[in-house]
Design a protein around this motif. Sequence first.
Motif, PDB file in Angstrom:
ATOM      1  N   ALA B  97      23.613  30.480 104.971  1.00  0.00           N
ATOM      2  CA  ALA B  97      25.033  30.675 105.289  1.00  0.00           C
ATOM      3  C   ALA B  97      25.077  30.821 106.802  1.00  0.00           C
ATOM      4  O   ALA B  97      24.026  30.926 107.443  1.00  0.00           O
ATOM      5  CB  ALA B  97      25.545  31.922 104.601  1.00  0.00           C
ATOM      6  N   GLN B 177      31.711  19.022 108.545  1.00  0.00           N
ATOM      7  CA  GLN B 177      32.960  19.635 108.101  1.00  0.00           C
ATOM      8  C   GLN B 177      33.982  18.604 107.644  1.00  0.00           C
ATOM      9  O   GLN B 177      34.712  18.820 106.707  1.00  0.00           O
ATOM     10  CB  GLN B 177      33.533  20.515 109.205  1.00  0.00           C
ATOM     11  N   TRP B 253      26.366  25.250 103.434  1.00  0.00           N
ATOM     12  CA  TRP B 253      27.176  26.331 102.880  1.00  0.00           C
ATOM     13  C   TRP B 253      28.652  25.979 102.825  1.00  0.00           C
ATOM     14  O   TRP B 253      29.459  26.785 102.393  1.00  0.00           O
ATOM     15  CB  TRP B 253      26.964  27.601 103.709  1.00  0.00           C
ATOM     16  N   LEU B 254      29.031  24.790 103.301  1.00  0.00           N
ATOM     17  CA  LEU B 254      30.451  24.442 103.356  1.00  0.00           C
ATOM     18  C   LEU B 254      31.021  24.282 101.955  1.00  0.00           C
ATOM     19  O   LEU B 254      30.368  23.775 101.057  1.00  0.00           O
ATOM     20  CB  LEU B 254      30.658  23.134 104.126  1.00  0.00           C
ATOM     21  N   GLY B 255      32.281  24.689 101.785  1.00  0.00           N
ATOM     22  CA  GLY B 255      32.936  24.559 100.498  1.00  0.00           C
ATOM     23  C   GLY B 255      34.243  25.315 100.520  1.00  0.00           C
ATOM     24  O   GLY B 255      34.489  26.082 101.456  1.00  0.00           O
ATOM     25  N   PRO B 256      35.114  25.111  99.533  1.00  0.00           N
ATOM     26  CA  PRO B 256      36.381  25.839  99.508  1.00  0.00           C
ATOM     27  C   PRO B 256      36.150  27.344  99.625  1.00  0.00           C
ATOM     28  O   PRO B 256      35.140  27.861  99.148  1.00  0.00           O
ATOM     29  CB  PRO B 256      36.969  25.481  98.137  1.00  0.00           C
ATOM     30  N   SER B 257      37.112  28.031 100.228  1.00  0.00           N
ATOM     31  CA  SER B 257      36.830  29.398 100.654  1.00  0.00           C
ATOM     32  C   SER B 257      36.934  30.433  99.546  1.00  0.00           C
ATOM     33  O   SER B 257      36.743  31.614  99.814  1.00  0.00           O
ATOM     34  CB  SER B 257      37.792  29.760 101.789  1.00  0.00           C
ATOM     35  N   PHE B 258      37.216  30.044  98.288  1.00  0.00           N
ATOM     36  CA  PHE B 258      37.276  31.100  97.270  1.00  0.00           C
ATOM     37  C   PHE B 258      35.901  31.647  96.916  1.00  0.00           C
ATOM     38  O   PHE B 258      35.765  32.629  96.236  1.00  0.00           O
ATOM     39  CB  PHE B 258      38.017  30.630  96.001  1.00  0.00           C
ATOM     40  N   LEU B 259      34.830  30.923  97.353  1.00  0.00           N
ATOM     41  CA  LEU B 259      33.488  31.477  97.198  1.00  0.00           C
ATOM     42  C   LEU B 259      32.875  31.630  98.571  1.00  0.00           C
ATOM     43  O   LEU B 259      33.159  30.826  99.466  1.00  0.00           O
ATOM     44  CB  LEU B 259      32.625  30.535  96.372  1.00  0.00           C
ATOM     45  N   PRO B 260      32.020  32.650  98.781  1.00  0.00           N
ATOM     46  CA  PRO B 260      31.352  32.784 100.078  1.00  0.00           C
ATOM     47  C   PRO B 260      30.387  31.615 100.296  1.00  0.00           C
ATOM     48  O   PRO B 260      29.942  30.968  99.352  1.00  0.00           O
ATOM     49  CB  PRO B 260      30.605  34.110  99.965  1.00  0.00           C
ATOM     50  N   GLY B 261      30.088  31.363 101.564  1.00  0.00           N
ATOM     51  CA  GLY B 261      29.237  30.229 101.925  1.00  0.00           C
ATOM     52  C   GLY B 261      27.905  30.224 101.204  1.00  0.00           C
ATOM     53  O   GLY B 261      27.447  29.190 100.717  1.00  0.00           O
ATOM     54  N   TRP B 264      28.068  28.802  97.719  1.00  0.00           N
ATOM     55  CA  TRP B 264      28.134  27.343  97.705  1.00  0.00           C
ATOM     56  C   TRP B 264      26.762  26.741  97.909  1.00  0.00           C
ATOM     57  O   TRP B 264      26.362  25.812  97.212  1.00  0.00           O
ATOM     58  CB  TRP B 264      29.090  26.828  98.778  1.00  0.00           C
TER      59      TRP B 264
END
Lengths: 578, 316
Positions: B97, B177, B253-261, B264
Amino acid sequence: MEELTRKLQERFGEGQIATQSTRDGIPTYWVPARDIPKVLRFLKEEISQPYSMLYDLFAIDERPRKHRTGQESDFTVVYHLLSFERNADIRIKTALKDGERGLPSICSLWANANWYEREAYDMFGIHFEGHPHLRRILMPQTWEGHPLRKEHPARATEMGPFQLPPDKQDREQQALQFKPEEWGLERESEDTEFMFLNLGPQHPGTHGVLRLALQLDGEDIVDVVPDIGFHHRGAEKMGERQSWHTYIPYTDRVDYLGGVMNNLAYLLAVERLAGIDVPPRAQVIRVMLCELFRIASHLVWYGTFAQDVGQLSPVFYMFSDRERIFDIIGAVCGGRMHPNWFRIGGVAADLPEGWDKMVADFIAYFPKRLRKYDRLVMKNRIFKDRTVGIGVYDTQEAIEWGVTGPGLRATGMEWDFRKKRPYSSYDQFDFEVPVAANGDCYDRAVVRIEEMRQSLRIVEQCLKNMPEGDYKSRHPLTTPPAKEHTMHDIETLINHFLNVSWGPVIPAGEAFHGIEATKGSNGYYLISDGSTTSYRTRIRTPSFPQMQMISFISQGYTVADLLAILGSIDYVLADIDR
Amino acid sequence: MSETLRLWLIVVGVIALLLTIAPGLIWLERRLLGWWQDRKGPNRVGPFGIFQPLADAIKLIFKEDWIPPFADKPVFILAPAVVVFTAFMSYAIIPLAPGIVVADLNIGVLFFLAMSSLGVYAIVLGGWSSNNKYSLLGAMRGAAQMITYEVFMGISLLGVVMMAGSFNLSEIVLAQQGMWNVVPQFVGFVVFFIAGVAELHRLPFDIPEAESELIAGYHSEYSGMKFGMFFVGEYIGVTMLAGFTTTMFFGGWLGPSFLPGIAWFLLKTFAIIVFIILLRGSLPRPRYDQLMGYGWKILLPLSLINLMVTGYFLLR
């Protein structure tokens, strides 16, 4: 027959060639030992429609034999030839007196005579002059005596307690030293020193206790020498000890994947000797169980073959399908791999209630699975790369080496004993004989897979047309006689008692019967001396000549290919060693 | 929290994570293969058989530590250590992360390639020192296979490096990104992944071990925990390959922000691990020379073309 006799006598002199009549009707001739190579060459190469395959070669110890129809002899060597053009067999016998135990080798005539002659030497001490490598083949090199001679004990209890003093142990250890020269292998060539790799008898790729000595140049195979005999249990010797009836379970264990198919080969020969006609229902039950076992055996081969080229999963699917077959076998026979279900004159009991539903379920289930396996295995690119063009031999070579069954059909030769010499009512079934063209590992697989489909067709026809009637013959030698008769008449009861306690007395004579077993042609040659046990039981198995061919078809390939070739051949060690 | 303490926490955390993942993976692989192969897999020790690897480890540790008398002893002992060491070391550069990375090296990609190349020493040394013909054949195959696949493994990664303009893994993640590298660098991804599995010598590329041919190849003679080390190394290697692939091609670690990096990252890594296991369950093993030919004749040109095309678009 007359024509053949005339030709042989014209060529070799009337006094030299004697005929003998046998129960199986195969023309049988006695030829003096020194003429053997000439006569066999004549039959193989000079006559029209030649006998091109050396189907079997074995010996008989005739010394204590009472009922003879042939010549006086102490040891008889028998050559069994097969002609594809004539669809006929011929048997050449030669008599040897005790003391003079030598005759010319025919290794230069047939490549597969090599092992057969070694076996006859190992079992009887018969010397084949001019044999390139006459050593023991099944027994350990240090063994004393020749097991199939009548004076050799059959049981461990007759041999005295086993002892292994240190000097004997040293001798045995010495004998295990690997010396390439003893295997007929060179240590080095002009430009390289070879590496020798011992593969087996404990190796995951050999499917049993097979040992191969590999002569390698890097990973390329220069030569392979199989070492067999680790699975030798003296099945032929046991035949001389067990009654005709109690030998049936031993046959189950020869090709242990073929189950009742082994019973069939043995019993057809016994029934020929005894003159028993098997009722139609029993014949069809036999066919159905045999074909189920053919599928089961091919499934094991299919899975392990895929595993040999590194595919892990198929073997599990195929074994679980095989379990379904064993469910049916179990419901009918009570046993699984070795049901010991066929009897002299029929089968052990009638089909159980509900068998038809089980078989119908399997027929509905199985084709889908086969299609799935085609996608999983046969159409896989890597699998094709590993098997296409590997381990190639053509029809001519297959015949030269005595190959029968799928291995022969993969070369394009359409030869199936079920079609060519129908037995047990196979002529009434509608099925095809699959063939392929190239004779490589992939084609051998193609043939077996199509065979499973054809077997399924046969099973389906059995299901639809199962005849009514007896499941056992009413012949007095049927063992044991049908129970319902035993309970009602005293003659049958006496018969039952004698046949079970002593065993049936089969009339004196000689008969052979071969069948199309799972791996090729399996046949039993039986001699009855008019007693409760067989005088000589010869088991001709398909795996023995195929294994001998390994060296010939593996040269020039790599170690990885060798495993693919071994997997494609589908042998069973018990079928090789007996 | 001081900088040193934070770093120590990360180091210990990563090692602890890897040490739990290795046995966890063994369990997962056996269960998944069992599921796919119509059988049960380990299901007796603990709930769902989850303690099976623990039981196996205890067994392996307490087994007699036997070294064959004909082996070259120091090298024989060293070889399994090399596997585990290189596998651990290459994990140092993978960012789980933002900021959670043991060593945020500027030459991260090169470090990974260096470590995975060192891994071949384990095979060569292990196979050689065992003094067994099967091991020797395995070692030979292993060395040839590794050298071949090493070449275009590096080349296949260069496209990604060119696009990010950096060898630093964190920067490579940040450069994704807009779009994950797997889309523009799809050829690079395929070549890298095949080469990666070949480097791990797992089925279908388990040619140095080749159960059905060479018995177990280079580690035939190993037993006890030394044998276990090869497996720990292999499973950490699987995790590493999956983690590295995630970083290089799937946006780390990129991904929608509802989960921490970090979640992901772990999720993506897990999916790739499952895929690697699935490969093992489905494909047969090519022959050694076929694998070589495939590498030199198809994958190498492919990765070079990929490099040129990437260069063309970047410099246009």
